[in-house]
Scaffold this motif. Structure first.
Motif, PDB file in Angstrom:
ATOM      1  N   MET A 206      -4.720  -4.099  14.119  1.00  0.00           N
ATOM      2  CA  MET A 206      -5.386  -3.290  13.092  1.00  0.00           C
ATOM      3  C   MET A 206      -4.904  -3.742  11.717  1.00  0.00           C
ATOM      4  O   MET A 206      -3.705  -3.904  11.481  1.00  0.00           O
ATOM      5  N   THR A 207      -5.859  -3.951  10.806  1.00  0.00           N
ATOM      6  CA  THR A 207      -5.497  -4.265   9.425  1.00  0.00           C
ATOM      7  C   THR A 207      -6.380  -3.457   8.483  1.00  0.00           C
ATOM      8  O   THR A 207      -7.313  -2.785   8.919  1.00  0.00           O
ATOM      9  N   GLY A 208      -6.074  -3.529   7.208  1.00  0.00           N
ATOM     10  CA  GLY A 208      -6.877  -2.815   6.212  1.00  0.00           C
ATOM     11  C   GLY A 208      -6.117  -1.676   5.568  1.00  0.00           C
ATOM     12  O   GLY A 208      -4.888  -1.696   5.495  1.00  0.00           O
ATOM     13  N   SER A 209      -6.861  -0.664   5.127  1.00  0.00           N
ATOM     14  CA  SER A 209      -6.256   0.471   4.417  1.00  0.00           C
ATOM     15  C   SER A 209      -5.317   1.234   5.344  1.00  0.00           C
ATOM     16  O   SER A 209      -5.541   1.289   6.560  1.00  0.00           O
ATOM     17  N   ASP A 210      -4.325   1.865   4.739  1.00  0.00           N
ATOM     18  CA  ASP A 210      -3.427   2.693   5.552  1.00  0.00           C
ATOM     19  C   ASP A 210      -4.190   3.866   6.149  1.00  0.00           C
ATOM     20  O   ASP A 210      -5.006   4.497   5.475  1.00  0.00           O
ATOM     21  N   ILE A 211      -3.850   4.152   7.399  1.00  0.00           N
ATOM     22  CA  ILE A 211      -4.465   5.311   8.055  1.00  0.00           C
ATOM     23  C   ILE A 211      -3.443   6.433   7.983  1.00  0.00           C
ATOM     24  O   ILE A 211      -2.344   6.314   8.521  1.00  0.00           O
ATOM     25  N   ASP A 230      -0.125  -4.383  13.774  1.00  0.00           N
ATOM     26  CA  ASP A 230      -0.792  -4.012  12.530  1.00  0.00           C
ATOM     27  C   ASP A 230      -0.014  -4.624  11.374  1.00  0.00           C
ATOM     28  O   ASP A 230       1.108  -5.101  11.573  1.00  0.00           O
ATOM     29  N   ASP A 231      -0.618  -4.631  10.208  1.00  0.00           N
ATOM     30  CA  ASP A 231       0.110  -5.132   9.029  1.00  0.00           C
ATOM     31  C   ASP A 231       0.015  -4.119   7.902  1.00  0.00           C
ATOM     32  O   ASP A 231      -0.108  -4.474   6.739  1.00  0.00           O
ATOM     33  N   MET A 232       0.098  -2.844   8.279  1.00  0.00           N
ATOM     34  CA  MET A 232      -0.133  -1.806   7.271  1.00  0.00           C
ATOM     35  C   MET A 232       1.169  -1.211   6.735  1.00  0.00           C
ATOM     36  O   MET A 232       2.213  -1.290   7.387  1.00  0.00           O
ATOM     37  N   SER A 233       1.081  -0.613   5.556  1.00  0.00           N
ATOM     38  CA  SER A 233       2.286  -0.004   4.975  1.00  0.00           C
ATOM     39  C   SER A 233       2.738   1.174   5.823  1.00  0.00           C
ATOM     40  O   SER A 233       3.926   1.424   5.983  1.00  0.00           O
TER      41      SER A 233
END
Lengths: 343, 439
Positions: A206-211, A230-233
């Motif tokens: 999963m990538t993109g905006s933080d969920i 994932d590569d999310m904050s």
């Protein structure tokens, strides 16, 4: 111990400084279940709904926090800081201008910004943020990051539903750190005993905006997709790297910040892409879910190029622009189910 | 010529619309000539293999690159011209078909769409250049757009990180930010030396800065005549008049051009505050980017109701350059840094923004302010409500917040906008009576 809140659209905030000052760092994540009407009085509805939710939380809960700090991330941080300053009651509201670049000049500036932040905290709260306290906080942080890495790595081999992972990530940036370590240790024991990765689930990155809310994790779960990387904050970016424990702690924090998987607001571009491909090399996945929150400009700006690169590397990718709502959108579920069939 | 000829043959309808759109603009033959000279030079320069070219985001200190003979390209300016020709929609839709969201900047989508369609600069296209330069002083979009383009075309990109001088900060922090930007400008010199193979020529740079400052000064001197009754020029004119200064092309030409206009203004007014024909019925200020594709809003809708835009923060954001305290590179870099961080109205924090408008209301004798809540320029739109509230509370001045987009005509709803303008005009009339201004 009081909470000290921070608004950070990436993972730039130096939690360790707050820990060394004797506060509990608390990342403001808004509440998707609360209407954003209080914030909409000041911010247009075509501006990031998460930022409006965060402002709504600030307006309602700032008196529960010792102070609030912002880090320069996307445009909502610098643009909305002034709005917070005007309308959110805070005894201490501080702006950290985290640099957008990742070079020598930017690092020198970042060191100065963090030292200035420490200076202001010491004066305001009459505390001493010594190198020893900072080093201790760094060790605590590293312990958490280590445990989080171990937990996250189990996603690819054990039955860890998406909302479970999301819940633990959320806790890692909002709960008192000492309690958190105990909980992470116990969760690790529990997760290790979990059944093997279920055959009816398809592993994805999963990538993109933080969920920021678990309902969207359920959407993926309902579609049979299991996030294993994932590569999310609000995810791996928080724990992918370890903070150096030797040398000057401020320099260590800056060095750490330059090595973490970069959010889309930071330059250069390659850093983000490199981490994404590292994840894809390390963990077998069947596809990539690239979701963006409505009006999330940095991710929307990166999307065409990133998707192109991912596709060129031979991966299947689905892009979804989602609304900020806890309602499970069956159209999105259908699209994800179709994606699952394809991959 | 080949590209524009191909374009005309392939898209006669868009060409005709474009010509019609341009004809609606208050362009004098000389202004049109200056604009076309630049467009033609941009095409010509790419044919010379020895000329290094660079794409720049608006506000980037282009003079430094020009000291290395880098020829500047301004995708935003091409998009703006395409907007004034009322031809942005096909390129915006093409960009969206490539994955760029409907919610992203319409300047950017006009440029990317037109470039991928291989349209010439006259219609928003921008062929790949040797280098890309952008700053985040105004928005993330500038930084990301140019970084993305550089990456796609395999070209080097220099990103200038301009700290945000948020409300409540003092001079000490301002100086720290200036130090940081100055240091990056020295980094820019090294970047340019590497990619042009030339050494930095200080004298040449200082000369370019001098001319740039001269152009800015002339432009601002002309603004003085907009304070007179009636104003010397209005928004629909100034938004085009500023283009040579924004794009920094052939400054000798535009300095001559600006001087000529200054002389005309001096002749018209002399020392008089009011000339015979007198004051406009309603003098308004405009906050935000102009609506490029709807010159009729200014020339007809507002004008027919007696309202004229006599001042706007958008055009005031570009004449940045001032002479530095000392003729040294370091002093000039610090001056540029100061100008980037805290001078253009576009980068001001809310406290400074309120002060800026406080000043304008008196100096320009304003009767109302229109603020553009711009759907594809979120940084500019943020804080409008607080700005409005502060100005209304202090001055009682009518403020209209208008929701639309600067380059995407799909966001423009003529009926509702005209209705709101009718209401705004009524408010201005009441305000004038209230504060005792002559009808």
């Amino acid at each position: 111990m009081e909470r000290f809140a921070y608004y950070d659209t990436g993972h730039e905030f130096p939690e360790e400084i707050i820990m060394a000052a004797g506060f509990i760092p608390y990342k403001i994540l808004g509440d998707v279940h609360e209407p954003t009407d209080p914030a909409d009085r000041y911010v247009h509805n075509y501006i990031c709904p998460f930022s409006r939710s965060a402002l709504t939380e600030g307006l309602a809960h700032s008196d529960e926090w010792a102070g609030i700090a912002f880090c320069h991330g996307c445009d909502t941080t610098n643009n909305q800081y002034d709005i917070w300053k005007l309308h959110v009651k805070a005894g201490f509201l501080y702006w950290i201008n985290t640099p957008a670049n990742n070079n020598k000049t930017a690092k020198q500036f970042h060191v100065r910004e963090l030292k200035r932040f420490i200076d202001h905290l010491e004066k305001k709260f009459k505390v001493t943020i010594s190198s020893e306290k900072l080093s201790e906080a760094i060790r605590t942080s590293n312990r958490i990051k280590d445990l989080m890495r171990q937990l996250a790595s189990l996603r690819a081999s054990k039955d860890i539903p998406n909302p479970d992972y999301h819940a633990i990530v959320r806790k890692s940036i909002q709960e008192p750190k000492d309690d958190l370590i105990k909980e992470l240790e116990s969760t690790l024991k529990d997760w290790k005993k979990r059944p093997e990765f279920p055959k009816d689930r398809v592993p994805v990155l999963m990538t993109g905006s933080d969920i920021t809310y678990s309902e969207w994790m359920e959407v993926l779960e309902n579609a049979g997709l299991r996030i294993v990387r994932d590569d999310m904050s609000l995810g791996e970016r928080y724990f992918a790297e370890t903070i150096p424990e030797n040398g000057d702690p401020i320099e260590a924090l800056v060095d750490y910040n330059s090595r973490i998987p970069q959010p889309p607001t930071r330059l250069p571009f390659e850093a983000r892409l490199d981490y994404l491909f590292k994840c894809l090399r390390e963990t077998p996945v069947k596809g990539v879910v690239y979701q963006t929150l409505k009006f999330c400009e940095p991710h929307l700006l990166d999307l065409p190029f990133m998707v192109d690169q991912i596709k060129k590397a031979g991966y299947k990718v689905i892009t979804i622009e989602r609304e900020y709502t806890p309602v499970i959108d069956q159209q999105v579920v259908s699209r994800l189910e179709t994606f699952r069939e394809i991959i | 010529m080949i590209r524009i000829s191909r374009f005309i043959v392939k898209h006669p309808d868009i060409t005709i619309n474009g010509v019609k759109g341009f004809l609606k603009q208050p362009l004098t033959p000389r202004m049109f000539q200056i604009i076309m000279q630049y467009i033609n030079r941009t095409k010509l320069m790419k044919l010379f293999p020895w000329v290094k070219t660079g794409s720049f985001s608006a506000g980037f200190p282009v003079e430094i690159a020009r000291a290395f003979d880098v020829f500047p390209y301004y995708p935003e300016a091409y998009a703006a011209l395409t907007g004034s020709a009322e031809c942005t929609l096909p390129s915006i839709e093409h960009a969206e078909s490539l994955g760029y969201s409907k919610d992203l900047c319409s300047y950017m989508k006009t440029s990317i769409g037109a470039s991928r369609l291989n349209w010439p600069e006259d219609f928003g296209g921008n062929e790949p250049t040797d280098m890309y330069f952008s700053a985040n002083a105004v928005c993330d979009t500038h930084m990301k757009w140019f970084e993305n383009e550089a990456k796609i075309f395999g070209k080097p990109h220099f990103g200038l990180d301009v700290p945000s001088f948020v409300a409540g900060e003092g001079e000490e922090r301002h100086e720290e930010y200036i130090d940081y930007v100055e240091q990056q400008l020295w980094d820019l010199i090294r970047f340019l030396e590497k990619h042009t193979g030339k050494k930095f020529n200080e004298k040449k740079f200082l000369k370019i800065i001098d001319r740039s400052a001269e152009g800015s000064r002339l432009f601002m001197d002309l603004f003085e005549y907009r304070k007179r009754f009636p104003a010397n020029r209005y928004f629909e004119w100034v938004r085009l008049f500023m283009l040579p200064m924004v794009c920094q092309w052939n400054e000798n030409d535009w300095i001559r051009f600006y001087k000529k206009h200054l002389k005309m203004a001096q002749k018209r007014y002399g020392d008089n505050k009011v000339i015979e024909s007198g004051r406009e019925k309603y003098r308004i200020a405009w906050e935000g980017i102009t609506i490029w594709y709807k010159v009729d809003l200014y020339r007809k809708v507002l004008a027919e109701r007696g309202a004229k835009v006599v001042m706007e923060s958008y055009t005031d954001s570009f004449p940045l350059r001032k002479k530095p305290a000392a003729p040294t590179v370091s002093a000039t870099f610090r001056q540029i840094a100061r100008e980037l961080i805290s001078t253009p109205p576009y980068t001001l924090n809310i406290d400074a923004r309120i002060k800026y408008f406080d000043k304008l209301i008196g100096e320009y004798d304003l009767d109302g302010i229109i603020m553009l809540a711009n759907q594809s320029c979120r940084p500019q739109s943020t804080g409008l409500q607080d700005l409005r509230d502060a100005l209304v509370e202090k001055w009682g001045i009518p403020v209209l917040i208008l929701n639309t987009d600067h380059c995407d005509p799909r966001a423009y709803a003529e009926g509702p906008i005209n209705t709101r303008i009718d209401g705004f005009v009524e408010m201005m009339e009441a305000y004038k009576k209230r504060v005792g201004k002559a009808a």
